[in-house]
Motif scaffolding. Structure first.
Motif, mmCIF file in Angstrom:
data_model
loop_
_atom_site.group_PDB
_atom_site.id
_atom_site.type_symbol
_atom_site.label_atom_id
_atom_site.label_comp_id
_atom_site.label_asym_id
_atom_site.label_seq_id
_atom_site.Cartn_x
_atom_site.Cartn_y
_atom_site.Cartn_z
ATOM 1 N N CYS A 64 69.596 64.600 -42.568
ATOM 2 C CA CYS A 64 69.537 63.235 -43.246
ATOM 3 C C CYS A 64 68.230 62.933 -44.136
ATOM 4 O O CYS A 64 67.250 63.192 -44.096
ATOM 5 C CB CYS A 64 69.931 62.240 -42.544
ATOM 6 N N GLU A 66 67.806 60.433 -46.018
ATOM 7 C CA GLU A 66 67.384 58.978 -45.938
ATOM 8 C C GLU A 66 66.059 58.568 -44.914
ATOM 9 O O GLU A 66 65.672 58.978 -43.767
ATOM 10 C CB GLU A 66 68.519 57.995 -45.533
ATOM 11 N N ASN A 67 65.804 57.514 -44.805
ATOM 12 C CA ASN A 67 64.174 57.192 -43.679
ATOM 13 C C ASN A 67 64.773 55.762 -42.561
ATOM 14 O O ASN A 67 64.129 55.387 -43.089
ATOM 15 C CB ASN A 67 63.309 57.321 -44.701
ATOM 16 N N CYS A 68 66.377 55.499 -42.648
ATOM 17 C CA CYS A 68 66.273 54.202 -42.167
ATOM 18 C C CYS A 68 65.260 53.605 -40.779
ATOM 19 O O CYS A 68 65.569 55.202 -40.121
ATOM 20 C CB CYS A 68 67.802 53.791 -42.011
ATOM 21 N N TYR A 70 65.566 52.235 -37.803
ATOM 22 C CA TYR A 70 66.421 52.467 -37.388
ATOM 23 C C TYR A 70 67.358 53.184 -36.270
ATOM 24 O O TYR A 70 67.528 53.132 -35.255
ATOM 25 C CB TYR A 70 67.753 51.253 -37.154
ATOM 26 N N CYS A 71 66.983 53.840 -37.391
ATOM 27 C CA CYS A 71 67.712 55.393 -36.769
ATOM 28 C C CYS A 71 66.918 57.207 -36.610
ATOM 29 O O CYS A 71 66.479 56.827 -37.243
ATOM 30 C CB CYS A 71 68.878 55.879 -38.179
ATOM 31 N N LEU A 73 68.030 59.944 -36.482
ATOM 32 C CA LEU A 73 68.348 60.951 -38.078
ATOM 33 C C LEU A 73 67.623 60.533 -39.398
ATOM 34 O O LEU A 73 67.884 62.141 -40.155
ATOM 35 C CB LEU A 73 70.072 60.639 -37.910
ATOM 36 N N ARG A 74 66.849 59.514 -39.550
ATOM 37 C CA ARG A 74 65.654 59.514 -40.628
ATOM 38 C C ARG A 74 64.634 60.909 -40.848
ATOM 39 O O ARG A 74 64.437 61.594 -39.803
ATOM 40 C CB ARG A 74 64.534 58.439 -40.314
ATOM 41 N N GLY A 110 74.844 62.821 -41.719
ATOM 42 C CA GLY A 110 73.411 62.160 -42.316
ATOM 43 C C GLY A 110 74.028 62.528 -43.564
ATOM 44 O O GLY A 110 75.338 62.811 -44.104
ATOM 45 N N GLN A 111 73.037 61.448 -44.806
ATOM 46 C CA GLN A 111 73.181 61.983 -45.761
ATOM 47 C C GLN A 111 72.480 63.575 -46.633
ATOM 48 O O GLN A 111 71.335 63.358 -45.995
ATOM 49 C CB GLN A 111 72.743 60.801 -46.918
ATOM 50 N N ARG A 174 66.047 50.167 -45.372
ATOM 51 C CA ARG A 174 67.031 51.506 -45.490
ATOM 52 C C ARG A 174 65.493 50.651 -46.528
ATOM 53 O O ARG A 174 66.444 51.191 -47.993
ATOM 54 C CB ARG A 174 68.174 50.905 -45.580
HETATM 55 S S1 SF4 Z 1 72.661 58.791 -40.824
HETATM 56 FE FE1 SF4 Z 1 72.533 57.015 -42.149
HETATM 57 S S2 SF4 Z 1 71.499 55.595 -41.392
HETATM 58 FE FE2 SF4 Z 1 70.306 57.395 -40.057
HETATM 59 S S3 SF4 Z 1 69.010 57.364 -41.445
HETATM 60 FE FE3 SF4 Z 1 70.594 58.618 -42.546
HETATM 61 S S4 SF4 Z 1 71.324 56.990 -43.596
HETATM 62 FE FE4 SF4 Z 1 70.310 56.094 -42.585
#
Ligand code: SF4
Length: 348
Positions: A64, A66-68, A70-71, A73-74, A110-111, A174
């Motif tokens: 992924c 992204e760097n959310c 809570y997640c 997978l960040r 993930g993204q 996010r």
């Molecule tokens: S999988 Fe989704 S929630 Fe998790 S970090 Fe990536 S975008 Fe964010």
């Protein structure tokens, strides 16, 4: 508004309910909560019947960008071992799931732009032409052009949770993204003819019952066909690892009120609720839920799709997962849906 008046108003005409009305219900004490659960169960039965739709999730990439906060997978989580499944593996996993009677395949990642629109469209097209299933995509934000390509390839639905209706909380959770752009993507999905799923977490740091009421009202105003409502489960490998997670009662209350306000919405008994309580999915099915989403990812990959730790049903093969769901449903006097489980509003 009092709890009693808010309840009357929501049951009579959920369309006119305000954030204040919904907040009055979410603040119910234990005795009133039990009544809400019973009412939600009966509204679910009247509007959606006793079938429970089973959607098999294939988590095909744990990468992924992204760097959310809570997640698990960040991108900033260096502990997680990442994987990507080959297109042939994804199609084989879909075939295995369809082989045990699952009628919707959810392709989730993930993204991850590694998979181009063309590659994903070929996967969707192959699944749709060779298996008797509906396909849901859950890939995060993608450009409109990609979403068009997926839809033309046969994708039926798209899942994009709004996560929280509070724009300030959203932007903190996010980083680098906004609630507005996520909602714009949901509007685009609706325009392209997808059945759209959204949803939110319960128990996020800084969240109040007014925020949760806004979540439910937003789901109504977006006119989505499905909403995943589950507890926030802290992951120790993230910046929110030491936070307090969402609790069972709060999650069930939000679920039940969502059912009262939105009688024809598909509402899953989420895996996250089944993770924080052994009976979580059963309890959700008694509070308005009518969907279950078992994990049908090949076993060797599952532990590395760790959005949060200890996911319920993590080590079961698709057949065993479906059998376990069937036992649960039989015990509850419910049955597994045999059709695709499309949204009744969408089909109308
Ligand atoms: S999988 Fe989704 S929630 Fe998790 S970090 Fe990536 S975008 Fe964010």
């Amino acid at each position: 508004m009092s709890y009693e008046n808010a309840l009357k108003k929501i049951i009579k005409d959920g369309k006119s309910a305000t954030v204040g009305d919904v907040t009055a219900l979410l603040g119910a004490d234990a005795k009133k909560r039990s009544l809400l659960y019973e009412l939600a169960d009966s509204v679910r039965s009247d509007f959606m019947g006793d079938e429970v739709h089973v959607r098999g999730i294939i988590e095909f990439s744990s990468f992924c960008s992204e760097n959310c906060l809570y997640c698990g997978l960040r991108a900033g989580n260096r502990v997680l071992q990442r994987y990507r499944m080959e297109p042939g593996e994804i199609i084989a996993a879909a075939r295995d799931a369809a082989g045990v009677g699952i009628k919707t395949i959810v392709l989730q990642s993930g993204q991850d732009v590694y998979y181009t629109a063309d590659v994903l469209a070929r996967i969707v097209s192959e699944i749709k032409s060779s298996l008797d299933v509906a396909v849901t995509l859950s890939l995060g934000l993608r450009p409109r052009g990609d979403l068009e390509v997926f839809r033309k390839a046969g994708a039926d639905r798209y899942l994009l949770k709004h996560e929280t209706a509070d724009p300030v909380l959203f932007a903190w959770l996010r980083p680098g993204t906004t609630l507005k752009e996520r909602l714009n993507c949901i509007y685009t999905l609706k325009e392209l003819g997808y059945q759209v799923g959204s949803g939110n977490m319960v128990g996020l740091p800084g969240q109040t019952i007014v925020t949760l009421a806004r979540d439910i009202v937003l789901l109504r105003d977006l006119k989505v066909e499905m909403a995943g409502i589950g507890p926030f489960v802290p992951n120790p490998d993230t910046p929110l690892g030491n936070s307090v997670g969402g609790d069972v009662e709060a999650t069930l209350t939000v679920l039940a009120v969502a059912r009262l306000l939105l009688p024809r919405l598909h509402l899953p008994a989420t895996t996250s609720l089944g993770t924080i309580h052994k009976q979580g999915r059963r309890m959700a099915l008694k509070c308005g839920a009518n969907v279950i989403m078992p994990n049908v990812t090949p076993l060797q990959y599952r532990r590395n799709y760790a959005i949060y730790p200890g996911k319920a049903g993590r080590e079961l093969e698709p057949g065993a997962n479906v059998r376990e769901i069937q036992y649960l449903l039989e015990d509850m006097g419910r049955r597994m849906g045999e059709g695709y489980g499309h949204s009744p509003d969408y089909m109308a």
